[in-house]
Write an enzyme that holds these catalytic residues in place. Structure first.
Site, mmCIF file in Angstrom:
data_model
loop_
_atom_site.group_PDB
_atom_site.id
_atom_site.type_symbol
_atom_site.label_atom_id
_atom_site.label_comp_id
_atom_site.label_asym_id
_atom_site.label_seq_id
_atom_site.Cartn_x
_atom_site.Cartn_y
_atom_site.Cartn_z
ATOM 1 N N ASP A 1 108.866 -27.021 44.530
ATOM 2 C CA ASP A 1 108.547 -27.070 45.960
ATOM 3 C C ASP A 1 109.625 -27.874 46.671
ATOM 4 O O ASP A 1 110.313 -28.697 46.054
ATOM 5 C CB ASP A 1 107.170 -27.713 46.176
ATOM 6 C CG ASP A 1 106.580 -27.357 47.540
ATOM 7 O OD1 ASP A 1 105.733 -26.456 47.609
ATOM 8 O OD2 ASP A 1 106.987 -27.985 48.553
ATOM 9 N N ILE A 2 109.705 -27.652 47.975
ATOM 10 C CA ILE A 2 110.675 -28.394 48.786
ATOM 11 C C ILE A 2 110.255 -29.860 48.932
ATOM 12 O O ILE A 2 111.073 -30.739 49.165
ATOM 13 C CB ILE A 2 110.854 -27.724 50.167
ATOM 14 C CG1 ILE A 2 112.084 -28.248 50.908
ATOM 15 C CG2 ILE A 2 109.593 -27.843 51.021
ATOM 16 C CD1 ILE A 2 112.479 -27.393 52.101
ATOM 17 N N GLY B 1 107.049 -22.967 45.794
ATOM 18 C CA GLY B 1 106.060 -23.196 46.853
ATOM 19 C C GLY B 1 104.766 -23.690 46.217
ATOM 20 O O GLY B 1 103.665 -23.383 46.671
ATOM 21 N N LYS C 1 107.132 -10.011 56.631
ATOM 22 C CA LYS C 1 106.392 -9.549 55.445
ATOM 23 C C LYS C 1 106.548 -8.037 55.258
ATOM 24 O O LYS C 1 106.696 -7.563 54.137
ATOM 25 C CB LYS C 1 104.915 -9.936 55.550
ATOM 26 C CG LYS C 1 104.651 -11.425 55.342
ATOM 27 C CD LYS C 1 104.968 -11.847 53.917
ATOM 28 C CE LYS C 1 104.790 -13.330 53.662
ATOM 29 N NZ LYS C 1 105.255 -13.761 52.332
ATOM 30 N N GLY D 1 101.736 -25.588 48.133
ATOM 31 C CA GLY D 1 101.021 -24.949 49.236
ATOM 32 C C GLY D 1 99.590 -24.575 48.867
ATOM 33 O O GLY D 1 99.088 -24.903 47.787
ATOM 34 N N GLN D 2 98.952 -23.859 49.822
ATOM 35 C CA GLN D 2 97.533 -23.541 49.653
ATOM 36 C C GLN D 2 97.291 -22.692 48.401
ATOM 37 O O GLN D 2 96.379 -22.964 47.624
ATOM 38 C CB GLN D 2 97.017 -22.802 50.894
ATOM 39 C CG GLN D 2 95.506 -22.714 50.939
ATOM 40 C CD GLN D 2 95.000 -21.677 51.946
ATOM 41 O OE1 GLN D 2 95.757 -20.843 52.446
ATOM 42 N NE2 GLN D 2 93.712 -21.732 52.228
ATOM 43 N N TYR E 1 106.240 -13.490 61.457
ATOM 44 C CA TYR E 1 105.688 -13.539 60.099
ATOM 45 C C TYR E 1 105.320 -12.131 59.635
ATOM 46 O O TYR E 1 105.677 -11.715 58.528
ATOM 47 C CB TYR E 1 104.455 -14.443 60.120
ATOM 48 C CG TYR E 1 103.655 -14.480 58.850
ATOM 49 C CD1 TYR E 1 104.197 -14.994 57.673
ATOM 50 C CD2 TYR E 1 102.324 -14.043 58.825
ATOM 51 C CE1 TYR E 1 103.443 -15.053 56.508
ATOM 52 C CE2 TYR E 1 101.572 -14.107 57.680
ATOM 53 C CZ TYR E 1 102.131 -14.611 56.519
ATOM 54 O OH TYR E 1 101.375 -14.672 55.374
ATOM 55 N N ASN F 1 114.489 -25.900 47.383
ATOM 56 C CA ASN F 1 114.485 -25.322 48.723
ATOM 57 C C ASN F 1 115.009 -23.896 48.557
ATOM 58 O O ASN F 1 116.143 -23.703 48.103
ATOM 59 C CB ASN F 1 115.412 -26.171 49.604
ATOM 60 C CG ASN F 1 115.624 -25.560 50.978
ATOM 61 O OD1 ASN F 1 115.146 -24.468 51.263
ATOM 62 N ND2 ASN F 1 116.353 -26.271 51.822
HETATM 63 C C1 AKB Z 1 98.022 -16.504 58.416
HETATM 64 O O1 AKB Z 1 96.985 -16.658 59.077
HETATM 65 O O2 AKB Z 1 99.160 -16.502 58.896
HETATM 66 C C2 AKB Z 1 97.878 -16.257 56.926
HETATM 67 C C3 AKB Z 1 97.831 -14.800 56.609
HETATM 68 C C4 AKB Z 1 96.642 -14.011 56.957
HETATM 69 O O3 AKB Z 1 98.761 -14.284 56.053
HETATM 70 N N1 AKB Z 1 96.706 -16.908 56.436
#
Ligand code: AKB
Length: 316
Positions: free
Chosen positions: A35-36, A9, A147, A12-13, A143, A53
């Site tokens: 990275d993909i 990854g 996590k 990414g940011q 998400y 990937n």
């Molecule tokens: C998001 O906003 O989804 C992320 C995070 C806080 O994990 N930046």
């Protein structure tokens, strides 16, 4: 021992900044960016690169076999806002990708693994202010609960297989070198770009929505400090709370206005990201990170805003 570090990854940011920092510490050849997507030119030209990937098990296995990494950073994920548009895909990528990396790390005896968690693991019934490490956690985004499940699996692999997994619950991250990719906290990066380009910004979060945030320089420093900490100092193998700065869109706009007096902010109604933000903490208690690996942030709101504007001005 000379390190071989695989960053998955890498475009990414976080990855963009982490690869640069790690190559500065360990040397360019020691850090494999994966990275993909194809890399930006500076990443491709500054060291080894692999197309990867995380869902392509065979290809990922081949990359582990080829490079025999001593450390792996798994940064590939679908974030909160995009995750709500593609819930099954987000679950699949975030969980299956993690399993592949945990399993290959056990198989190839990787010494240390880093995997990012997030403040999204907290939910509407978690305490909102100074949210503690241990409390009610009822995340209601895909998400967030991917996590939270991932944290449990990281701790499980540590206890069951002795895999040295380390993790941080990142707040919203703000940096000038790379754009965020589909999160709820993205406004706090977009606002700088629009302030410099247009002198105005329409925030998708309301004026008073406080969220935990952190400047990227602090986040990278925290990540490397956690990975450098002696294993026996770490009392948390799920994921560490980490605090930087908490602020609202209104407070951020007021700070930007000190540098760009004509800057104007307005607010959108009915953006779906508002409900996500409302379910998250407003500030974080990171006592364990302070005690276990001496964490202290360096940037506050004024220094973060000053540094963002100075650097961004030169590249946009
Ligand atoms: C998001 O906003 O989804 C992320 C995070 C806080 O994990 N930046």
């Amino acid at each position: 021992m000379s390190e071989k570090i695989l960053v998955i990854g890498a475009n990414g940011q976080i990855g963009t900044e982490l690869v640069t920092a790690l190559r500065g510490i360990h040397g360019a050849d020691a850090v494999i960016a994966a990275d993909i997507n194809n890399p930006a030119d500076d990443l491709r030209n500054s060291g080894p690169y692999e197309l990867a990937n995380v869902l392509d098990k065979d290809n990922l296995h081949h990359i582990f076999q080829k490079h025999r990494p001593t450390q792996v950073y798994l940064l590939a994920a679908i974030l909160s806002a995009v995750g709500e548009q593609k819930p099954k895909m987000a679950w699949d990528l975030n969980m299956t990708g993690l399993f592949h990396v945990l399993d290959f790390s056990v198989e190839f005896k990787v010494a240390k693994v880093f995997w990012p968690s997030s403040i999204a693991v907290f939910g509407p019934h978690s305490p909102k202010f100074e949210t503690p490490q241990y409390c009610i956690m009822d995340p209601n985004t895909v998400y967030g609960f991917s996590k939270l499940a991932g944290e449990r699996w990281c701790e499980y692999y540590f206890n069951k297989y002795g895999l040295d997994v380390r993790s941080i619950r990142y707040p919203g991250l703000i940096g000038w070198r790379a754009n965020p990719g589909g999160g709820t906290t993205d406004y706090a990066v977009h606002i700088f770009h629009e302030a410099l380009k247009k002198g105005s910004y329409k925030s998708f979060l309301s004026a008073g929505t406080a969220l935990p945030m952190m400047y990227m320089d602090d986040a990278i420093r925290a990540t490397i400090a956690l990975m450098d900490a002696p294993s026996d100092a770490l009392t948390i193998r799920s994921s560490y709370n980490l605090a930087g700065i908490s602020f609202t869109p209104e407070q951020l706009a007021a700070e930007i206005k000190k540098h760009i007096p004509a800057f104007e902010i307005s607010y959108a109604d009915n953006d779906p990201r508002q409900a996500i933000a409302d379910s998250w903490p407003k500030s974080i208690d990171d006592n364990y990170a302070q005690k276990d690996w001496n964490w202290q942030p360096e940037y506050d709101l004024p220094t973060m805003v000053g540094d963002m504007l100075t650097n961004l001005k030169n590249i946009i």
